[in-house]
Design a protein around this motif. Structure first.
Motif, PDB file in Angstrom:
ATOM      1  N   ASP A   1       0.471   8.999   8.508  1.00 29.02           N
ATOM      2  CA  ASP A   1       0.578  10.400   8.534  1.00 29.02           C
ATOM      3  C   ASP A   1       2.022  10.750   9.322  1.00 29.02           C
ATOM      4  O   ASP A   1       2.264  12.006   8.913  1.00 29.02           O
ATOM      5  N   LYS A   2       2.610   9.767   9.885  1.00 29.32           N
ATOM      6  CA  LYS A   2       4.053  10.182  10.456  1.00 29.32           C
ATOM      7  C   LYS A   2       4.869  10.036   9.436  1.00 29.32           C
ATOM      8  O   LYS A   2       5.727  11.003   9.624  1.00 29.32           O
ATOM      9  N   THR A   3       4.961   9.166   8.548  1.00 31.31           N
ATOM     10  CA  THR A   3       6.026   9.255   7.472  1.00 31.31           C
ATOM     11  C   THR A   3       5.430  10.006   6.127  1.00 31.31           C
ATOM     12  O   THR A   3       6.417  10.284   5.381  1.00 31.31           O
ATOM     13  N   GLY A   4       4.379  10.366   6.022  1.00 29.75           N
ATOM     14  CA  GLY A   4       3.992  10.947   4.591  1.00 29.75           C
ATOM     15  C   GLY A   4       4.115  10.132   3.621  1.00 29.75           C
ATOM     16  O   GLY A   4       4.069  10.712   2.309  1.00 29.75           O
ATOM     17  N   ASN A   5       4.132   8.855   3.775  1.00 30.87           N
ATOM     18  CA  ASN A   5       4.569   7.731   2.493  1.00 30.87           C
ATOM     19  C   ASN A   5       3.454   6.637   2.534  1.00 30.87           C
ATOM     20  O   ASN A   5       3.677   5.601   2.982  1.00 30.87           O
ATOM     21  N   PRO A   6       2.228   6.910   1.909  1.00 28.48           N
ATOM     22  CA  PRO A   6       1.405   5.969   1.899  1.00 28.48           C
ATOM     23  C   PRO A   6       1.325   4.753   1.178  1.00 28.48           C
ATOM     24  O   PRO A   6       1.137   3.529   1.680  1.00 28.48           O
ATOM     25  N   LYS A   7       2.250   4.983   0.077  1.00 26.90           N
ATOM     26  CA  LYS A   7       2.417   3.820  -0.920  1.00 26.90           C
ATOM     27  C   LYS A   7       3.309   2.665  -0.150  1.00 26.90           C
ATOM     28  O   LYS A   7       3.245   1.717  -0.386  1.00 26.90           O
ATOM     29  N   LEU A   8       4.269   3.265   0.534  1.00 25.65           N
ATOM     30  CA  LEU A   8       5.312   2.467   1.145  1.00 25.65           C
ATOM     31  C   LEU A   8       4.573   1.697   2.087  1.00 25.65           C
ATOM     32  O   LEU A   8       4.611   0.316   2.273  1.00 25.65           O
ATOM     33  N   ILE A   9       3.741   2.069   3.239  1.00 26.01           N
ATOM     34  CA  ILE A   9       3.014   1.566   4.260  1.00 26.01           C
ATOM     35  C   ILE A   9       2.093   0.655   3.502  1.00 26.01           C
ATOM     36  O   ILE A   9       1.788  -0.476   3.884  1.00 26.01           O
ATOM     37  N   SER A  10       1.457   1.106   2.422  1.00 21.29           N
ATOM     38  CA  SER A  10       0.310   0.125   1.901  1.00 21.29           C
ATOM     39  C   SER A  10       1.023  -1.247   1.158  1.00 21.29           C
ATOM     40  O   SER A  10       0.448  -2.290   1.219  1.00 21.29           O
ATOM     41  N   THR A  11       2.018  -0.897   0.623  1.00 19.58           N
ATOM     42  CA  THR A  11       2.880  -2.056  -0.223  1.00 19.58           C
ATOM     43  C   THR A  11       3.339  -3.246   0.671  1.00 19.58           C
ATOM     44  O   THR A  11       3.107  -4.167   0.651  1.00 19.58           O
ATOM     45  N   LEU A  12       3.935  -2.666   1.950  1.00 21.34           N
ATOM     46  CA  LEU A  12       4.297  -3.540   3.173  1.00 21.34           C
ATOM     47  C   LEU A  12       3.123  -4.380   3.539  1.00 21.34           C
ATOM     48  O   LEU A  12       3.241  -5.595   3.697  1.00 21.34           O
ATOM     49  N   ALA A  13       1.912  -3.645   3.772  1.00 22.89           N
ATOM     50  CA  ALA A  13       0.837  -4.320   4.242  1.00 22.89           C
ATOM     51  C   ALA A  13       0.341  -5.368   3.175  1.00 22.89           C
ATOM     52  O   ALA A  13      -0.063  -6.373   3.751  1.00 22.89           O
ATOM     53  N   LEU A  14       0.336  -5.045   2.137  1.00 18.33           N
ATOM     54  CA  LEU A  14      -0.452  -5.907   1.077  1.00 18.33           C
ATOM     55  C   LEU A  14       0.466  -7.087   0.635  1.00 18.33           C
ATOM     56  O   LEU A  14       0.160  -8.111   0.674  1.00 18.33           O
TER      57      LEU A  14
END
Length: 396
Positions: A67-80
């Motif tokens: 929600d804060k960055t508006g960049n779900p792909k970046l956050i998901s990539t790092l998590a995976l």
């Protein structure tokens, strides 16, 4: 005509098939793997409970930063990527504390991405069921391959397959459409305090969190003890894998035709159906000694209940939470799922330690009835989302 990977159906197939394949290959027979390296039931419960502890932190943090960055792909990539690294490391250790840490890191990061993926499936131009079905197929195949690999190749090779699946899922990720988020002009425009204040005043959401704790706590524990219940009858691990494979296949028609009933039935009715399903399921496990009845019950009800609740969660949150806070709310709901898993894993280890797995399922029947009664106190808005699972283009 030149093929374009970006926004293609193939990208969604890769993402959902291999994301859930990774989840299945790592978790579907984890209890059997731990038993095979001579971990006691108490140690198995301790190691598996790590998912709940770690997810309490990772789930809301992932949703918050989306929600804060508006960049779900970046956050998901790092998590995976973090999940992939810790998942491969799991194969090199047998120390209980290290396995606790690595199991917690791996599944917490994978589960942290799950709400984003579910929302992504509803946000695409394709119908939800036509995308999400590949997750069921991936998990089903993984359950069978994990068991066959365990019996005929090497239990540790499953962790290599896990890392490969993570990499392939990330390739698919970058071809999918963006998840809708409210893009902020500044990273300081939204705070944890703002999110917590808004959601704490949402009474239906609070009650749903309690329902989530009960339901997902019990179904998470079921993933741990059902394979052990079947294996205790003398069946090979490959047979356990076949049962899990067939059980997951039941998800396919539910997902594929989700738009025909999930958009039409009320949330309270859907939740009631979910609890009735697990009441029947746990009654079969706890009251019958026939392995045929247990296997048929697992086939018909195990995956059906959990998949239905995943889709209901998406509908509940989108229906009752303001759009700006949906990803955060999904993360918080996932946190309560983790808390439920943690509490019930510890509780279940105590019950099985002093009695038996069958006694545990008998207790679960009582908790399921309490959950069904709790649904009656849930007040939902008159205007629920009626087109969530149809996709932007119903013809696709």
């Amino acid at each position: 005509m030149k093929f374009q990977f970006k926004g293609s159906y193939i990208s969604y197939i890769l993402l959902f098939t291999f994301y859930f394949f990774a989840l299945g290959i790592f978790s579907s027979i984890m209890s059997i793997y731990l038993s095979g390296i001579e971990k006691t039931p108490a140690e198995i419960s301790f190691i598996v409970s790590s998912v709940g502890i770690f997810s309490i932190v990772t789930q809301p943090v992932v949703g918050y930063f989306v929600d804060k960055t508006g960049n779900p792909k970046l956050i998901s990539t790092l998590a995976l990527l973090l999940a992939g690294i810790s998942g491969v490391a799991f194969m090199f250790f047998q120390n209980t504390l290290l396995l606790f840490l690595l199991n917690g890191f791996t599944l917490a990061f994978i589960n942290g991405v799950s709400p984003i993926n579910e929302k992504l499936a509803t946000n695409s131009r394709f119908r939800y069921g036509n995308i999400r079905i590949w997750g069921a197929i991936g998990f089903a195949i993984a359950s069978q391959i994990a068991a066959l690999t365990y019996d005929f190749i090497s239990p540790k090779f499953n962790f290599v397959l896990f890392f490969i699946a993570i990499v392939v899922s990330l390739i698919g990720y970058y071809g999918t459409s963006e998840v809708e988020t409210t893009k902020r002009s500044s990273l300081h425009d939204i705070s944890f305090k703002e999110v917590s204040v808004v959601l704490s005043k949402n009474i239906p959401f609070i009650i749903f969190l309690l329902i989530t704790l009960l339901f997902t706590g019990m179904t998470t524990v079921n993933n741990t003890y059902l394979p052990l219940l079947i294996k205790a009858s003398g069946e090979q691990v490959s047979v356990v894998g076949t049962v899990m494979f067939l059980a997951t296949l039941v998800e396919i028609p539910i997902i594929l035709f989700s738009h025909l009933f999930l958009d039409q039935l009320s949330i309270k009715r859907l939740l009631s159906i979910s609890f009735i399903i697990i009441i029947i399921q746990f009654s079969c496990y706890g009251l019958f000694s026939s392995m045929s009845i247990i296997m048929v019950s697992a086939f018909l009800f195990k995956a059906l209940a959990t998949m239905l609740f995943i889709m209901i969660t998406l509908k509940v949150v989108i229906s009752i939470v303001q759009p700006d806070y949906v990803n955060s709310a999904l993360g918080i709901a996932a946190t309560w799922k983790a808390i439920g898993g943690l509490v019930f894993q510890i509780f279940s280890g105590m019950i099985v330690g002093v009695s038996s797995i069958k006694t545990l399922y008998q207790v679960f029947v009582g908790f399921s009835i309490i959950g069904l009664l709790l649904v009656l106190f849930l007040r939902m808005p008159n205007q629920e989302n009626k087109s969530l699972f149809n996709g932007k283009d119903p013809t696709t």
